[in-house]
Design an enzyme around this catalytic site. Structure first.
Site: not given
Ligand SMILES: Cc1ncc(C[n+]2csc(CCOP(=O)(O)OP(=O)(O)O)c2C)c(N)n1
Ligand SMILES: [Mg+2]
Length: 580
Positions: A118-119, A168, A56, A479
């Protein structure tokens, strides 16, 4: 002639209302408490296409991507409990970026509501802080007017997501149906329209007397359709413009007055200009901390004008001299005739010097022999038509996209700005591609984010969505690794991340898959991949320790950017390898 009323079930009323609202595509996933609505779908298949997602969260992001690509309200549907809760990340993403969406959820029958049935999840309660509005519909008689209101609220004023939760038994109950025809008038909800004469005069006084003005152009410029008037104003008055991430495509990248993105990973020229301006004209943006840096030292010498449709944004983070709560396109139309023609050569010359310095700093990375994300993104930009839609995920590759992809046309970038939701890219691209069927749609994703929602490849295949997926695989949550490198003594706690064999994964889904490891193979692979209709996946194996610069450390003064070294400052080895 009055139309005859018809007797319909609540479930049928849902679809009738969607048809009346002009909805053609719904993204969803069935389950127990939404069964009556799904059962009634068979009578509406000629008018509404339902896309079966794999999770979802994917439905919410697809509805969001569809909304951003079309300008229409995106619709997601889910069952109660786990289904509804799975929507929340996507709802919060849409809320932060002001995306019009209506989410319809099934709920347990009214006679067991509140009994931990439930749910059963209190989804209106759970989503209260991340929706623009929400409804729990207790009677079938009010269902049609609630759905009509939901669409109205989602698309008017500052757009946002609205949730309609339908037990529902309400779906099974029968009511006389007639789509409400009265104009909607909701108590306490009156989106503002135009600026007062005094506000226009005050804004013009500041604009016409400034020596170093700067426009901050945000998502609101695109959403309100103010782009053309904005361009006309800045051209007449010679005012440079810097954009937010979501406003990146709010004026042509090649426009001489466009300084590009501001903020944490913004262009140095834009950040310097903000700090040295004597007037800031903030249009449809909200002074997020990622664009302001330290508020105390933010643009210290400027007078400030802020125009926004949402009154709560005005004077929230940054105190301004003229705050205008109205529709941006209307306000710019009001202001335009009074803007005096001016040349601001001195100010633009100062800015030009910053821009030239920045361009020099980019050369080494674009020419590097090692494959870098920046090169991939620049190459995609060079290879695809100008009207292609780019959907980025979150991380280093997202910032590189913003820096190295030149958006010439409006509405060509879709990204999760406010919430920064990893996993957004692929499903949002699928949603966008199902509206823009004639356009090239690219999902530019990281190896981390892609693995959060890659199950939606199944949806892409089932729908034959024309999505090209570029995975920028650096083997890291890049990042976060960058922050660890800079601020945590390079202790890479839980940021190295493994990947499956993406080419085999593509194969398993019946999708053409490619892997690129060398710079010289980028263009030929892009050419080959673009020949296929339908989903295609390319993995780009890039340098693991690539960095995104400039960087304003969180909470720092915008002027204190950490920069990529100028070629003249490179260590001798680096200069030698560039020459060879
Ligand atoms: C759902 C979620 N969890 C954690 C983060 C924290 N976060 C920001 S950038 C990043 C790394 C992203 O890694 P990747 O998708 O490999 O992209 P890259 O930075 O390597 O280009 C994280 C963990 C986030 N923004 N969103
Ligand atoms: Mg990565």
């Amino acid at each position: 002639m009055a139309k005859a009323k018809r007797e319909l079930t609540g479930a049928e009323i849902v679809w009738e209302c969607l048809v009346h609202e002009g909805v053609r595509t719904v993204f969803g996933y069935p389950g127990g408490t939404i069964l009556p609505v799904y059962d009634a779908l068979s009578d509406y298949r000629d008018r509404i296409h339902h896309v079966l997602v794999r999770h979802e969260q994917g439905a919410a992001h697809m509805a969001d991507g569809y909304a951003r690509a079309s300008g229409e309200v995106g619709v997601a549907m889910a069952t109660s409990g786990p289904g509804a809760v799975n929507l929340i990340t996507g709802i919060a993403t849409a809320m932060m970026d002001s995306i019009p969406m209506v989410c319809i959820t099934g709920q347990v029958p009214t006679n067991v509501l509140g009994s931990d049935a439930f749910q059963e999840t209190d989804i209106t309660g759970a989503t209260l802080p991340v929706t623009k509005h929400s409804y729990l519909v207790m009677e079938v008689d009010s269902l049609a007017s609630v759905i009509q209101e939901a669409f109205y609220i989602a698309r008017t004023g500052r757009p946002g997501p609205v949730l309609v939760d339908i037990p529902k038994d309400v779906q099974n109950a029968v009511a006389e149906f007639e789509y409400p025809s009265d104009p909607i008038d909701l108590p306490g909800y009156h989106p503002p329209e135009q600026a007062t004469d005094e506000e226009v005069a005050a804004a013009l006084e500041l604009i016409n007397s400034a020596d170093r003005p700067l426009v901050l152009s945000g998502h609101g410029v695109l959403m309100s359709g103010a782009r053309d008037d904005l361009i006309a104003i800045v051209e007449r008055a010679d005012i440079p413009v810097t954009t937010t991430l979501l406003g990146n495509d709010s004026l042509p990248h090649s426009h001489p007055l466009n300084l590009g993105m501001m903020g944490m990973h913004g262009n140095a020229s834009a950040n310097h200009a903000i700090q040295q301006a004597d007037l800031i004209i903030a249009c449809g943006m909200r002074f997020d901390d990622r664009v302001t840096g330290k508020l105390k030292t933010y643009s210290p010498d400027s007078r400030k004008i802020h125009i926004d449709i949402d009154a709560s944004e005005l004077n929230k983070n940054v105190r301004v001299d003229v705050a205008i709560n109205a529709d941006l396109a209307t306000v710019l139309g009001q202001i335009k005739p009074g803007v005096k023609k001016r040349k601001r050569s001195k100010w633009l010359k100062t800015i030009q010097a910053w821009r030239e310095d920045a361009a020099q700093r980019d050369v080494l990375q674009l020419e590097s022999e090692t494959l870098l994300g920046a090169q991939v993104i620049r190459s995609i930009c060079e290879a695809v038509p100008e009207d292609s839609l780019i959907v980025s995920d979150v991380g280093q590759h997202q910032m590189l996209e913003a820096q190295y992809y030149s958006h010439e046309q409006p509405h060509t970038l879709i990204t999760s700005g406010g919430l920064g939701t990893m996993g957004f890219g692929l499903p949002a691209a699928i949603g966008a591609s199902l509206h823009k069927k004639d356009r090239e749609v690219w999902a530019i994703v990281g190896d981390g984010g892609f693995q959060m929602t890659l199950q939606e490849l199944g949806t892409a295949v089932q729908e034959q969505a024309n999505v090209k997926i570029a995975i920028i695989n650096n083997g890291y949550l890049g990042m976060v690794r960058q922050w660890q490198q800079m601020f945590y003594n390079a202790r890479y706690a839980e940021t190295p991340i493994s990947s499956p064999d993406y080419v085999k994964l593509a194969e398993a889904y019946g999708v053409p898959g490619y892997r690129v490891q060398r710079r010289e193979d980028i263009q030929s692979t892009l050419k080959e991949a673009r020949r296929h209709k339908g989903p295609v996946l390319i993995e780009f194996v890039v340098e693991q320790h690539g960095m995104v610069f400039p960087m304003v450390p969180a909470g720092e003064d915008l002027q204190n950017m950490i920069r990529r070294p100028h070629p003249e400052e490179q260590p001798p080895d680096a200069r030698r390898s560039k020459k060879s």
